[in-house]
Design a protein around this motif. Structure first.
Motif, mmCIF file in Angstrom:
data_model
loop_
_atom_site.group_PDB
_atom_site.id
_atom_site.type_symbol
_atom_site.label_atom_id
_atom_site.label_comp_id
_atom_site.label_asym_id
_atom_site.label_seq_id
_atom_site.Cartn_x
_atom_site.Cartn_y
_atom_site.Cartn_z
ATOM 1 N N VAL A 257 2.128 4.026 -1.609
ATOM 2 C CA VAL A 257 1.811 4.689 -2.880
ATOM 3 C C VAL A 257 3.067 5.267 -3.527
ATOM 4 C CG1 VAL A 257 0.509 6.579 -3.925
ATOM 5 C CG2 VAL A 257 -0.519 5.213 -2.109
ATOM 6 N N ASN B 77 0.812 -1.218 0.000
ATOM 7 C CA ASN B 77 0.000 0.000 0.000
ATOM 8 C C ASN B 77 0.840 1.261 0.000
ATOM 9 O OD1 ASN B 77 -2.217 -1.610 0.047
ATOM 10 N ND2 ASN B 77 -2.591 -1.393 2.242
ATOM 11 N N ARG C 192 -4.148 11.092 -11.920
ATOM 12 C CA ARG C 192 -2.910 10.918 -12.692
ATOM 13 C C ARG C 192 -2.662 9.495 -13.184
ATOM 14 N NH1 ARG C 192 -2.782 14.587 -9.087
ATOM 15 N NH2 ARG C 192 -1.922 16.648 -9.489
ATOM 16 N N LEU D 29 -11.531 8.441 -19.318
ATOM 17 C CA LEU D 29 -12.794 8.909 -18.727
ATOM 18 C C LEU D 29 -12.731 8.841 -17.203
ATOM 19 C CD1 LEU D 29 -15.399 7.363 -21.203
ATOM 20 C CD2 LEU D 29 -14.758 9.755 -20.970
ATOM 21 N N GLU D 30 -12.091 7.822 -16.695
ATOM 22 C CA GLU D 30 -11.931 7.709 -15.243
ATOM 23 C C GLU D 30 -11.109 8.878 -14.724
ATOM 24 O OE1 GLU D 30 -13.238 5.657 -13.061
ATOM 25 O OE2 GLU D 30 -12.059 6.296 -11.345
ATOM 26 N N GLU E 80 -2.179 0.831 -11.964
ATOM 27 C CA GLU E 80 -3.454 0.289 -11.486
ATOM 28 C C GLU E 80 -3.501 0.304 -9.972
ATOM 29 O OE1 GLU E 80 -4.628 -2.901 -15.002
ATOM 30 O OE2 GLU E 80 -3.562 -3.550 -13.226
ATOM 31 N N GLN F 229 -13.107 12.019 -14.673
ATOM 32 C CA GLN F 229 -14.085 12.014 -13.590
ATOM 33 C C GLN F 229 -13.417 12.394 -12.270
ATOM 34 O OE1 GLN F 229 -16.453 8.517 -13.731
ATOM 35 N NE2 GLN F 229 -17.761 9.109 -12.028
ATOM 36 N N ARG F 230 -12.243 11.839 -12.041
ATOM 37 C CA ARG F 230 -11.526 12.142 -10.805
ATOM 38 C C ARG F 230 -11.046 13.587 -10.787
ATOM 39 N NH1 ARG F 230 -7.873 6.906 -9.178
ATOM 40 N NH2 ARG F 230 -9.470 5.309 -9.494
ATOM 41 N N GLU G 226 -6.014 2.391 -7.447
ATOM 42 C CA GLU G 226 -6.849 1.776 -6.401
ATOM 43 C C GLU G 226 -6.588 2.421 -5.046
ATOM 44 O OE1 GLU G 226 -5.845 -2.321 -6.391
ATOM 45 O OE2 GLU G 226 -6.854 -2.750 -8.272
ATOM 46 N N LEU G 227 -5.310 2.680 -4.771
ATOM 47 C CA LEU G 227 -4.960 3.192 -3.444
ATOM 48 C C LEU G 227 -5.358 4.646 -3.260
ATOM 49 C CD1 LEU G 227 -1.397 1.612 -3.060
ATOM 50 C CD2 LEU G 227 -3.448 1.018 -1.759
ATOM 51 N N VAL G 228 -5.333 5.379 -4.318
ATOM 52 C CA VAL G 228 -5.666 6.815 -4.247
ATOM 53 C C VAL G 228 -6.794 7.098 -5.233
ATOM 54 C CG1 VAL G 228 -4.696 9.129 -4.156
ATOM 55 C CG2 VAL G 228 -3.187 7.162 -3.880
ATOM 56 N N PRO G 229 -7.989 6.747 -4.888
ATOM 57 C CA PRO G 229 -9.085 6.836 -5.852
ATOM 58 C C PRO G 229 -9.444 8.252 -6.273
ATOM 59 C CG PRO G 229 -9.900 6.156 -3.706
ATOM 60 C CD PRO G 229 -8.424 6.150 -3.616
ATOM 61 N N ARG H 97 -4.644 8.681 -16.160
ATOM 62 C CA ARG H 97 -4.187 9.423 -17.333
ATOM 63 C C ARG H 97 -3.014 8.692 -17.982
ATOM 64 N NH1 ARG H 97 -0.956 14.339 -19.158
ATOM 65 N NH2 ARG H 97 -1.179 13.974 -21.387
ATOM 66 N N THR I 242 2.417 5.312 3.668
ATOM 67 C CA THR I 242 0.998 5.637 3.604
ATOM 68 C C THR I 242 0.205 4.362 3.796
ATOM 69 O OG1 THR I 242 1.126 5.382 1.215
ATOM 70 C CG2 THR I 242 1.211 7.617 2.083
ATOM 71 N N ASN J 189 -16.783 3.312 -17.969
ATOM 72 C CA ASN J 189 -17.729 3.916 -18.888
ATOM 73 C C ASN J 189 -17.791 3.186 -20.209
ATOM 74 O OD1 ASN J 189 -18.649 6.122 -17.357
ATOM 75 N ND2 ASN J 189 -16.684 7.100 -17.631
ATOM 76 N N ASP K 282 -7.086 10.377 -7.171
ATOM 77 C CA ASP K 282 -5.980 10.873 -7.992
ATOM 78 C C ASP K 282 -6.227 10.563 -9.464
ATOM 79 O OD1 ASP K 282 -2.330 10.487 -7.815
ATOM 80 O OD2 ASP K 282 -3.612 11.663 -9.142
#
Lengths: 404, 625
Positions: A127, A125, A162, A185-186, A151, A189-190, A155-158, A165, B38, B49, A160
């Motif tokens: 990051v 975990n 970056r 798109l994700e 990935e 959204q973030r 998951e760890l920083v939902p 991207r 962390t 989507n 974020d």
């Protein structure tokens, strides 16, 4: 009576938290950590000195010392201490990260990578570890590993945007279009809840490119029309170029020409503008115009094999057979180099201590005009072999050519 | 046909945004000098989507209780609006009840089962009605360990009764042979006796059925000395040296066999994230196999076929699927175009001296518009912009453009898919058989395409796909599926396609072959006042089938040019007649025929809305209707 009163007071002191006169070692360690985080080095030093006075606090003392030495870039001193204390579970993760930064600072990338991978296994975990691995794997072209760690960060920083991207970008480059769309798109959204994220325009442009590949022109237009007024000239120009492609595919050549002209006005150095202008001219039966535009595109992007192929076709139409053959040969040459580039990338990802492969990759990147990538790979080689002559010469050569 | 993998020619350069990306990633909450662990509990990411689609379930899947791999996907449908069209095709209920079977239920996931079969429209008994021939396909042994047995199903010949009903005459005709796993149906009168013969291609051999002229056929492949143990789909007859006798070009595919049957997965595991890795077995890419050489066969003085490939300069191996023989450069002799799957297509340009030179790259018809080889399957030639120069259309794989190569003269072509409307629909289709035909008789040639994926688990697409109907509107194509008929808004695993006038009403009908689905006969019911003219050409001394003839129809307002081609489409053969559609307000002035031997013949003012038979060297017109 006085003895009873003394005993009562003693009991109260024991029972009351914070009543003791000295902090514990763990408390001092935690204070030290907080001071490190806040970069309050004076406090770190004070706490370190307090810990040094306690015989049972050698590990904690050395930990704070290591951080202090890190702050003054004394990597040897850091590593001496880290090597001794890293087995302590309380500080192991921190020590491993210190080691990573030391290895990175002295350009020992294989050791840095190995340590990062160990951290990722022991502390999945963490990051920062994943982020560093992403950056390094991306540098090395090990894109599958870069994806894997992206990935994890996602998951760890939902919140974020970056990592998605980056995954979108990698997916796009490998033409995994639906995957690219999902990640982009994700990310968008973030980004809605991250006011510090300033890459939305870039994402929209890249996403539009993917939509165009899939011939989903309406979706592409939607993204391009949402570009902010503050988008860079280059991005705005790219948006015009993509919109021109959409218009051309839908048969509106007049609109397409107007858009591509706007693109070129915004950024005359954007290869896409000239390339699409050339394509438009070809499609509308204007080979002379096409030739001029494609020659411009080839000058701006000498590593683009597609442009040389299209140029060869146009030259042949114009009867310039020798020039057409030359352009076709150039197209073939670039394609061959690119194939080699891809194959060597795979090898480099598997052989993280092979400088020779990295020098060859850098050389190919240089030949293809991607000087940023060339410098990156030469530096990667130097990270493994700091005396590598070819890498040193390569960096000097590229730097010199960039200054011209 | 090809799934593309990570080593992709089209990648300009993976964008190594080193400094920027590293900076971005590292500075987002990452303090390099003061690392702190962390401990964050991972949360469920936002829902994807990605669009969800569903697919129609094939009967095979239902029969064998195998979940349809793409059951969660819907048929592909463009969101772009389509123009209204007058084109109409009705699915004929009384058409042949026959389905090509590919043996996929055996679960071997072979290359053979992806290719499907073809359809030929020809008048086998010369009764004036086009009959339908469909190839049968094949199957595999049940033994999973020793799966070397590959068997064939016989073709099916359906006699057209003249009233749009069909009778299965396979057995009485003597063609119920199942020698090998079959693909292509190539019909032509190879011996100039006035009766159309039949070639069946496939995996493991070639069958040649000589038409005896009495409703029966005799299989003569061995007598003719056809090569055995080959894998051929596309083939074409044409007279390459204008001596009046046809030659045969047989394209070969790839060197797949059960001894060379690698395990390929459904998704590209070498790149995709671990979460999306798919290790289910799927169809391999043709890139995993070596190409095979084609054959050019010529009759010798003994009436057998000899291989003249080498002496003719046919010296490159490809992964051939579609074959077209036509005068592509309009120099009076037949050239040969071969669609190759994942390698450059071939254009064998006839040098006029018995040899050929491969010129696809030079002429601009070898690659897509960026210099990459497509997964090419089907081919047809037409004149989409009515400038008198023959253009080429090639169907390709998913995420590739269907290629329209516009003839710009001097044997040069330009890839014009962008300008011609062929990018206006999505890139999910895998195209096979195709036909340039004037479906609405307005003078220009429309396009029809059969589609269907090859993979069991395609990425971003469905297995069964809509066919495509493209109306030619002022030299630009518009997809008009939603107007044309139910067939075009239903997903199929389409492969071969052939056109012809099945009901002799002067418009062109279509027959589609599918994998594991009954074939579809589509009757043209486009209603308008436009005119038509159909011509049956008989060569003498040119080859009787007149392959290689160039026919120019001139009206008071325009001219149209058609050729009698060898091959074309995919594994299929069209009606051998030449069809013209003429706008209602135009008057036909003349027909000019350039016969294969170079002689010309003109017919003045032929009557519109008639079917004509024109015999070479006969100045007067013979009307058969």
């Amino acid at each position: 009576m006085s003895r009873l009163l003394f005993i009562s007071l003693l009991v109260v002191c024991i029972l009351q938290p914070g009543c003791s006169s000295e902090p514990t070692v763990d408390e001092l360690l935690q204070r030290g950590r907080n001071a490190i985080k806040g970069e309050d080095w004076e406090s770190v030093r004070e706490i370190k000195n307090q810990l040094a006075e306690r015989k049972s606090a050698q590990i904690e003392t050395q930990f704070l010392e290591a951080n202090l030495y890190m702050n003054v870039l004394n990597y040897d001193a850091v590593m001496q201490r880290v090597g001794v204390i890293a087995s302590d579970k309380r500080i192991r993760e921190d020590c491993m990260m210190l080691a990573v930064h030391c290895f990175t600072a002295i350009q020992d990338m294989p050791s840095a990578m190995r340590t990062l991978e160990e951290i990722a296994v022991e502390f999945p975990n963490n990051v920062d570890t994943h982020r560093l691995l992403i950056a390094n794997y991306y540098d090395f072209g090990a894109l599958q590993q870069a994806m894997r760690h992206s990935e994890r960060v996602s998951e760890l920083v939902p919140e974020d945007p970056r990592p998605d991207r980056l995954m979108g970008l990698i997916s796009k480059d490998f033409e995994k279009n639906e995957l690219a769309i999902t990640h982009y798109l994700e990310s968008l959204q973030r980004a809605e809840t991250d006011s510090t994220f300033d890459q939305v325009d870039e994402i929209r442009t890249e996403l539009a490119e993917v939509y165009i590949r899939m011939r989903k022109y309406q979706e592409a237009e939607k993204q391009l029309q949402q570009l902010s007024p503050a988008a860079t000239q280059s991005l705005q120009a790219t948006a015009f170029a993509y919109r021109a492609e959409c218009a051309m595919a839908l048969g509106d050549f007049v609109e397409a020409e107007e858009l591509v002209r706007q693109c070129i006005r915004k950024d005359p150095t954007l290869p896409d503008g000239q390339r699409i202008l050339g394509l438009l001219a070809m499609q509308t039966g204007k080979p002379e115009d096409a030739k001029q535009a494609l020659e411009n595109a080839a000058r701006l992007d000498p590593g683009n094999d597609r442009v040389f192929f299209q140029l060869s076709n146009v030259l042949r139409q114009l009867g310039e057979t020798d020039a057409a053959d030359a352009a076709y040969n150039k197209h073939q040459q670039i394609k061959t180099l690119k194939l080699e580039y891809i194959e060597l990338n795979v090898q480099a990802a598997q052989q993280t201590d092979n400088a020779r492969i990295r020098v060859r990759i850098a050389s190919i990147a240089e030949q293809l005009g991607d000087y940023q990538a060339a410098v990156s790979w030469y530096r990667g080689a130097l990270g493994i072999d700091p005396e590598n002559e070819k890498a040193l010469k390569g960096i000097r050569r590229v730097s010199a050519s960039q200054q011209q | 046909m090809v799934p593309r993998f990570s080593a992709n020619f089209q990648i300009a350069m993976p964008a190594l945004l080193v400094s920027l990306m590293s900076l971005v990633i590292l500075t987002a909450g990452c303090d390099s000098n003061n690392p702190s662990p962390t401990q964050i509990e991972p949360k469920t990411p936002s829902p994807s989507n990605a669009t969800q689609e569903t697919n129609s379930v094939s009967s095979i899947d239902q029969t064998f209780n195998r979940p349809n791999p793409s059951s969660e996907l819907i048929s592909p449908e463009d969101n772009l609006p389509e123009p209204e069209s007058n084109l109409r095709f009705r699915t004929l209920d009384s058409g042949p009840d026959f389905a090509y079977k590919n043996g996929e239920e055996a679960g071997h996931v072979t290359m053979v089962e992806t290719l499907g079969g073809g359809v030929a429209l020809f008048d086998y008994n010369n009764d004036g009605h086009e009959d339908i021939l469909l190839t049968g396909g094949g199957t595999f042994g049940d033994d999973k360990k020793e799966a070397t047995q590959i068997s064939g199903y016989p073709p099916a010949l359906y006699q057209n009764n003249g009233d749009l009903t069909f009778t299965n005459v396979t057995q009485p005709a003597g063609i119920d042979r199942d020698d090998f796993y079959s693909h292509g149906a190539i019909t032509q009168d190879y011996d100039n006796d006035g009766f159309t013969d039949l070639v069946i291609t496939g995996y493991g051999g070639v069958l040649v059925f000589h038409n005896n002229g009495d409703g029966t056929f005799e299989q003569v492949a061995e007598q003719l000395n056809l090569p055995t143990n080959i894998w051929s789909v596309g083939a074409a007859w044409g007279d390459i040296d204008n001596d009046g006798i046809l030659e045969l070009y047989l394209a070969q595919y790839i060197d797949w066999s059960f001894a060379n049957h690698p395990f390929c997965t459904g998704r590209d595991q070498s790149f995709l994230s671990q979460k999306k890795a798919d290790d289910r077995r799927d169809i391999c890419s043709p890139r995993d196999f070596a190409p095979l050489p084609d054959f050019l066969l010529k009759f010798n003085e003994h009436g057998t076929l000899i291989d003249i490939s080498e002496q003719a300069g046919i010296n490159k191996a490809g992964k051939g699927l579609g074959v077209l023989m036509a005068d592509v450069d309009l120099d009076g002799d037949l050239d040969i175009y071969v669609t190759n799957d994942t390698v450059a297509n071939f254009l064998w340009t006839n040098q006029g001296d018995g040899t050929f030179r491969e010129t696809a790259a030079l002429c601009g018809v070898g690659f897509d518009n960026t210099g990459n080889a497509d997964g090419s399957m089907g081919i047809d030639m037409g004149d989409f912009n009515m400038d008198g120069l023959p253009d080429l259309f090639v169907t390709n794989f998913q995420n590739e453009q269907f290629a329209l190569y516009k003839n710009i003269g001097n044997a040069l072509f330009q890839h014009v898919s962008t300008a011609s409307g062929l990018l206006s629909f999505q890139s999910v289709y895998v195209g096979w058989g195709t036909a340039f035909m004037d479906a609405d008789r307005d003078g220009d040639e429309d396009l029809f395409i059969a589609n269907g994926h090859v993979n069991l688990y395609p990425s971003d697409a469905t297995i069964a796909q809509w066919p495509i109907a493209l109306e030619n509107i002022d030299s630009r194509y518009a997809k008009v599926n939603k107007s044309v008929g139910d067939y075009f808004t239903t997903a199929h695993k389409g492969r071969g396609i052939a056109y012809g006038d099945l009901d002799n009403d002067g418009d062109l009908d279509l027959v589609y072959s599918h994998i594991n689905e009954r074939c579809s006969v589509l009757i043209n019911e486009t209603a308008n006042e436009n005119q038509w003219l159909s011509l049956q050409l008989i060569g003498n001394p040119s080859n009787r089938a007149a392959v290689g003839s160039v026919v120019t129809l001139t009206t008071d307002k325009q001219f149209q040019v058609r050729q009698i081609k060898g091959g074309s489409s995919y594994a299929s053969t069209n009606d051998s007649r030449v069809f013209f559609g003429i706008p209602q307000n135009q008057i036909i002035q003349s027909i000019l025929i350039r016969w294969p031997d170079g002689t010309e013949q003109t017919v003045q003012s032929p009557q519109a809305n008639t079917a004509q038979t024109i015999i070479q060297s006969t100045p007067s017109l013979s009307t058969s209707l």
